[in-house]
Design an enzyme around this catalytic site. Structure first.
Site, short mmCIF file in Angstrom:
data_model
loop_
_atom_site.label_atom_id
_atom_site.label_comp_id
_atom_site.label_asym_id
_atom_site.label_seq_id
_atom_site.Cartn_x
_atom_site.Cartn_y
_atom_site.Cartn_z
N TYR A 73 -7.74 -16.59 6.40
CA TYR A 73 -7.09 -15.58 5.54
C TYR A 73 -7.43 -15.86 4.07
CZ TYR A 73 -3.62 -12.95 2.92
OH TYR A 73 -3.02 -12.11 2.00
N GLY B 138 0.82 -1.21 0.00
CA GLY B 138 0.00 0.00 0.00
C GLY B 138 0.85 1.26 0.00
#
Ligand SMILES: NC(=O)c1ccc[n+]([C@@H]2O[C@H](COP(=O)([O-])OP(=O)(O)OC[C@H]3O[C@@H](n4cnc5c(N)ncnc54)[C@H](OP(=O)(O)O)[C@@H]3O)[C@@H](O)[C@H]2O)c1
Length: 298
Positions: A173, A25
């Site tokens: 996950y 990110g």
């Protein structure tokens, strides 16, 4: 070979990157702001967001970045963040659903869902829904959602989304990253039916050295490297996301990932496996997310 050198001038565009303070990110937000975009750094707390902003400004004083708080584990925080964006911005060219948590000890979101399903999927579903009206009115806008190669080995267990039956960190996950991919595909389908021009593109960054493994022991990380091979640096993992955000070659409803076996290399368009394309599962997951979040879109 597509690299950051291929990023066109992004001046005049407004973009949001969730989880912009770390790993993929941060690299994504940095490259987009250096190419001229106005980038909103949407981070779990203000200190992290401000720290990311300063690291970007150290590279270029001219970078147009904004630090903002978005905690995806609480739908109230998602609503507040989106409300501020809608009040203060008149366009949104790219929303990048990047933030993620992996394999934590069993934890629940503010609304009582398993943390990974809540943060990675439900939080981004709500965020996209709140911001959709702004994306819709911005010509050529895109929604980029990060999945993981692990989606291929996952399924959605609709009976266990609050981990009421059992908890397996890696299974949950992978389930959340499958949910991200189903979301991206189903969103593309629904946008098409509505006739809007917004693009919904999925990416998965391959194997990268980031903070995502923070809940794993050194032995577990070593076993992962043994199984998957050398991990890339996060700048390289960010290339698939950057390609999806800016390239004319990115296609709505498709998946972009590193070209060598999905774990390493440069952005490439690949086919999505059947478990993420099943329309009945897509519809069921979408309707469930609408019910939980109270948001109906597109
Ligand atoms: N690294 C890989 O090999 C790999 C492989 C496949 C997919 N991915 C995907 O790539 C994306 C980026 O991960 P990364 O590898 O860059 O990991 P990372 O370095 O751990 O970054 C994850 C980011 O998500 C943020 N985040 C976590 N929980 C949040 C919450 N409740 N609200 C808002 N933000 C939150 C983190 O904030 P804090 O720093 O405050 O926790 C951090 O900024 C994730 O979607 C991940 O699933 C990564």
């Amino acid at each position: 070979m597509w690299t950051t050198k291929n990023i066109p001038d992004q001046r005049g565009k407004t973009m949001i990157v969730t989880g912009a303070n770390s790993g993929i990110g941060f690299e994504t937000a940095r490259e987009l702001s250096l190419s001229g975009a106005y980038v909103i750094l949407a981070c779990r707390n203000f200190k992290n967001a401000q720290d990311a902003l300063e690291r970007i400004r150290q590279i270029s004083e001219k970078a147009t970045v904004e630090a903002s708080v978005l905690d995806l584990s609480d739908l109230y925080s998602v609503k507040q963040f989106a409300k501020t964006v809608l009040q203060t911005h008149s366009r949104l060219d790219v929303l990048i659903n990047n933030a993620g948590v992996a394999t934590p000890p069993e934890t629940k979101t503010a609304q009582g869902y398993e943390l990974q399903f809540g943060v990675n999927f439900l939080g981004h579903f709500a965020l996209t829904g709140y911001l959709y009206p702004l994306l819709r009115k911005t010509k050529g806008s895109r929604i980029v959602t990060l999945s993981s190669n692990g989606y291929q080995h996952a399924s959605i267990d609709f009976q266990n989304l609050r981990s009421e039956i059992s908890y397996d960190p890696m299974r949950e996950y992978r389930q959340s990253k499958l949910a991200n991919l189903i979301f991206s595909v189903e969103l593309n389908r629904r946008i098409g039916i509505k006739g809007d021009e917004v693009l919904s593109i999925a990416t998965q960054p391959g194997a990268n050295k980031t903070e995502l493994t923070r809940h794993l022991s050194p032995e577990e990380i070593a076993a992962g490297v043994e199984r998957l091979g050398t991990f890339m640096e996060p700048w390289q993992g960010a290339l698939s996301t950057l390609f999806a955000a800016v390239s004319e070659e990115a296609v709505s409803g498709k998946l972009i990932q590193p070209h060598e076996d999905g774990y390493r290399g440069y952005p490439s368009l690949v086919s999505i496996k059947e478990n993420a394309l099943d329309t009945a599962t897509g519809k069921k997951l979408w309707e469930l997310a609408e019910e939980i979040t109270g948001i109906h879109f597109p």
